[in-house]
Enzyme design. Sequence first.
Site, PDB file in Angstrom:
ATOM      1  N   PHE A 150       0.807  -1.232   0.000  1.00 10.20           N
ATOM      2  CA  PHE A 150       0.000   0.000   0.000  1.00 10.20           C
ATOM      3  C   PHE A 150       0.832   1.270   0.000  1.00 10.20           C
ATOM      4  O   PHE A 150       0.333   2.340  -0.325  1.00 10.20           O
ATOM      5  CB  PHE A 150      -0.931   0.011   1.229  1.00 10.20           C
ATOM      6  CG  PHE A 150      -0.237   0.423   2.510  1.00 10.20           C
ATOM      7  CD1 PHE A 150      -0.059   1.766   2.821  1.00 10.20           C
ATOM      8  CD2 PHE A 150       0.258  -0.519   3.402  1.00 10.20           C
ATOM      9  CE1 PHE A 150       0.591   2.156   3.993  1.00 10.20           C
ATOM     10  CE2 PHE A 150       0.906  -0.147   4.568  1.00 10.20           C
ATOM     11  CZ  PHE A 150       1.074   1.201   4.856  1.00 10.20           C
ATOM     12  N   LYS A 174      -1.244  -6.771  -9.595  1.00 14.76           N
ATOM     13  CA  LYS A 174      -2.236  -6.854  -8.510  1.00 14.76           C
ATOM     14  C   LYS A 174      -1.830  -5.801  -7.485  1.00 14.76           C
ATOM     15  O   LYS A 174      -0.923  -5.990  -6.690  1.00 14.76           O
ATOM     16  CB  LYS A 174      -2.193  -8.257  -7.892  1.00 14.76           C
ATOM     17  CG  LYS A 174      -3.466  -8.720  -7.224  1.00 14.76           C
ATOM     18  CD  LYS A 174      -3.922  -7.902  -6.049  1.00 14.76           C
ATOM     19  CE  LYS A 174      -3.150  -8.110  -4.779  1.00 14.76           C
ATOM     20  NZ  LYS A 174      -3.525  -7.167  -3.705  1.00 14.76           N
ATOM     21  N   GLU A 177      -4.945  -3.809  -2.067  1.00 14.60           N
ATOM     22  CA  GLU A 177      -6.390  -3.541  -1.961  1.00 14.60           C
ATOM     23  C   GLU A 177      -6.652  -2.304  -1.108  1.00 14.60           C
ATOM     24  O   GLU A 177      -7.761  -1.790  -1.085  1.00 14.60           O
ATOM     25  CB  GLU A 177      -7.133  -4.773  -1.416  1.00 14.60           C
ATOM     26  CG  GLU A 177      -6.720  -5.269  -0.036  1.00 14.60           C
ATOM     27  CD  GLU A 177      -5.531  -6.243  -0.082  1.00 14.60           C
ATOM     28  OE1 GLU A 177      -4.562  -5.992  -0.844  1.00 14.60           O
ATOM     29  OE2 GLU A 177      -5.560  -7.245   0.667  1.00 14.60           O
ATOM     30  N   ARG A 178      -5.611  -1.810  -0.408  1.00 11.20           N
ATOM     31  CA  ARG A 178      -5.824  -0.601   0.404  1.00 11.20           C
ATOM     32  C   ARG A 178      -5.551   0.674  -0.399  1.00 11.20           C
ATOM     33  O   ARG A 178      -6.046   1.736  -0.068  1.00 11.20           O
ATOM     34  CB  ARG A 178      -4.929  -0.650   1.646  1.00 11.20           C
ATOM     35  CG  ARG A 178      -5.527  -1.585   2.686  1.00 11.20           C
ATOM     36  CD  ARG A 178      -4.671  -1.702   3.908  1.00 11.20           C
ATOM     37  NE  ARG A 178      -3.565  -2.621   3.689  1.00 11.20           N
ATOM     38  CZ  ARG A 178      -2.574  -2.812   4.543  1.00 11.20           C
ATOM     39  NH1 ARG A 178      -2.533  -2.121   5.653  1.00 11.20           N
ATOM     40  NH2 ARG A 178      -1.622  -3.681   4.282  1.00 11.20           N
ATOM     41  N   SER A 227       5.120  -7.149   3.299  1.00  8.76           N
ATOM     42  CA  SER A 227       5.666  -7.483   4.617  1.00  8.76           C
ATOM     43  C   SER A 227       6.429  -8.819   4.551  1.00  8.76           C
ATOM     44  O   SER A 227       6.179  -9.646   3.660  1.00  8.76           O
ATOM     45  CB  SER A 227       4.525  -7.580   5.630  1.00  8.76           C
ATOM     46  OG  SER A 227       3.598  -8.543   5.189  1.00  8.76           O
ATOM     47  N   CYS A 282       9.653   1.472   3.510  1.00 11.25           N
ATOM     48  CA  CYS A 282      10.540   0.366   3.861  1.00 11.25           C
ATOM     49  C   CYS A 282      11.951   0.888   4.062  1.00 11.25           C
ATOM     50  O   CYS A 282      12.804   0.176   4.570  1.00 11.25           O
ATOM     51  CB  CYS A 282      10.504  -0.699   2.791  1.00 11.25           C
ATOM     52  SG  CYS A 282      11.109  -0.069   1.247  1.00 11.25           S
ATOM     53  N   GLU A 383       9.135  -4.385  13.279  1.00 14.54           N
ATOM     54  CA  GLU A 383       8.836  -3.300  12.336  1.00 14.54           C
ATOM     55  C   GLU A 383       7.585  -2.565  12.826  1.00 14.54           C
ATOM     56  O   GLU A 383       6.524  -3.182  13.000  1.00 14.54           O
ATOM     57  CB  GLU A 383       8.592  -3.859  10.931  1.00 14.54           C
ATOM     58  CG  GLU A 383       8.285  -2.758   9.922  1.00 14.54           C
ATOM     59  CD  GLU A 383       8.129  -3.261   8.481  1.00 14.54           C
ATOM     60  OE1 GLU A 383       7.571  -4.346   8.283  1.00 14.54           O
ATOM     61  OE2 GLU A 383       8.573  -2.547   7.567  1.00 14.54           O
TER      62      GLU A 383
END
Length: 490
Positions: A150, A174, A177-178, A227, A282, A383
């Site tokens: 995201f 793909k 979805e957020r 993640s 990240c 994290e």
Amino acid sequence: MADELMNFVNGGWRKSSASQTLAVNNPATGEVLANVPLSPPSEVDEAARAAAQAFLQWRRVPATQRIQYLFQLKGLMEEHFEDLARSVTIENGKVLDDARGEMRRAIENVEVACGIPTMMLGDFSEDIARGIDEYMIRQPLGVSAIIAPFNFPGMIPFWFLPYALACGNTVLVKPSERTPITMQKVFRLFEQVGFPPGVVNLVNGGPETVNAILDHPAIQSVSFVGSTPVARHIYSRASATGKRVQAQGGAKNPLIILPDADVEMTTNIVTDSVYGNAGQRCLAAATVVTIADADKIFKPVLAEAAEKRVVGNGLEAGVQMGPVITPQSKNRILGLVQKGLDEGARLLVDGRDARIPGYENGNFIRPTILDNVAPGSTLARTEIFGPVMSMIHMDTVEQAIAFVNSGEYGNMACIFTSSGAAARRFRSEAQAGNIGINIGVAAPMAFFPFSGWKESFFGTLHGQGKHAVEFYTQTKVVVERWLKEWSRQF
Ligand code: NAD
């Protein structure tokens, strides 16, 4: 009622038959921006088949012509630059300048991929034996899947996509979805460019959609960013079906400050690294290790800079930090801060109560600093992915390097100093794939690989630049002999 986002398959927009959709919220306001379908495996299958069919023709289009599509794409991305950047801010929350930086790096990757006629060159060796030649050519793999997180909805697919296409592969993206909205806009640009049907495909969805990608026999490669637990899952499940996989995972980036570091520059850079994109990068610095007297020097100035940071809606001028992505994410971050306090850390700057007037439904946390964090504690190892700085104090650079190397992740490590010797030693010994020397976000330009190590990366070849070209091609070696009179076998 907000619109339902569409898939783009075989050159056309398709409404998904998904039985479930998720609301996509603006993290600054809570407003529902759109609904994203959780596309079923049958729609992955349709896209994968279309891409496999298109590959048969696309791989035969000369590289010099394939890049003409990318030149056009670059032009359209420049033309729609502000709209794309605003879309990133609205769905992700980051400030507009950061969103512009994100789209700039996306475009830069398109530019680098336009060099594919040179980057894809093979090798040739004449007379490996009398009258026999040997050469290596690079050929595309087939259908390439790209699965994104995201936090950089406009940029991360471009670490892979332009190279995959330029090398002659066809693509299935793909998005998260957020944050799926920016890719809708990007695919409208693909449509305008006029890629042949099936060359670029977009399938929205969540884990079920991803698993259908991982298992699909027509998909040859998977490029993933997200993640670490999911990266591990992607790597093992996709490689079990023989796919080529690159899976970039999470991070916990340490940053070391020596007493001889420039105070003003270091303070600005460190706070930008920790709080940029509300810590949801990240390459965000998470742990700040002060060495010897650096503790006394930097603690007060870092605290002041954190307190002064302007938090709000990223679209507004003067705002320096936006919200975190969801209320769930905010709760997780606050839970980790509490965990740190339970483990003995001390709150130097408390940003937990972050009400922003006019944005009561936003997921805001103000910059927070936890001091006295124990190197072995959960907080120091987990994290956080939020605007939280964990401060640790150590006496020597040796101790700090040992701490850096004891971490599970290896995405980035940075040092702030005016000592060339200390910096050189750190560069050589720190176990991370991206190193910053007086740099807080050591993000590689598009022509360098994004080099995560350890639990931050599963695979061999990274995204961007030459690594991407190697990832998206397979080598073929040809040994060739001709009739005596046609060769130099005199
Ligand atoms: P995430 O792992 O939750 O999701 C990433 C993608 O995986 C999404 O498209 C999602 O639909 C899919 N997914 C999620 N759970 C899944 C499951 N169980 N099975 C199959 N697919 C699944 O990551 P996120 O929260 O979107 O992004 C944040 C994470 O990404 C952070 O850990 C961050 O460090 C990492 N990240 C890493 C890099 C890097 O270069 N190493 C860059 C950006 C973000």
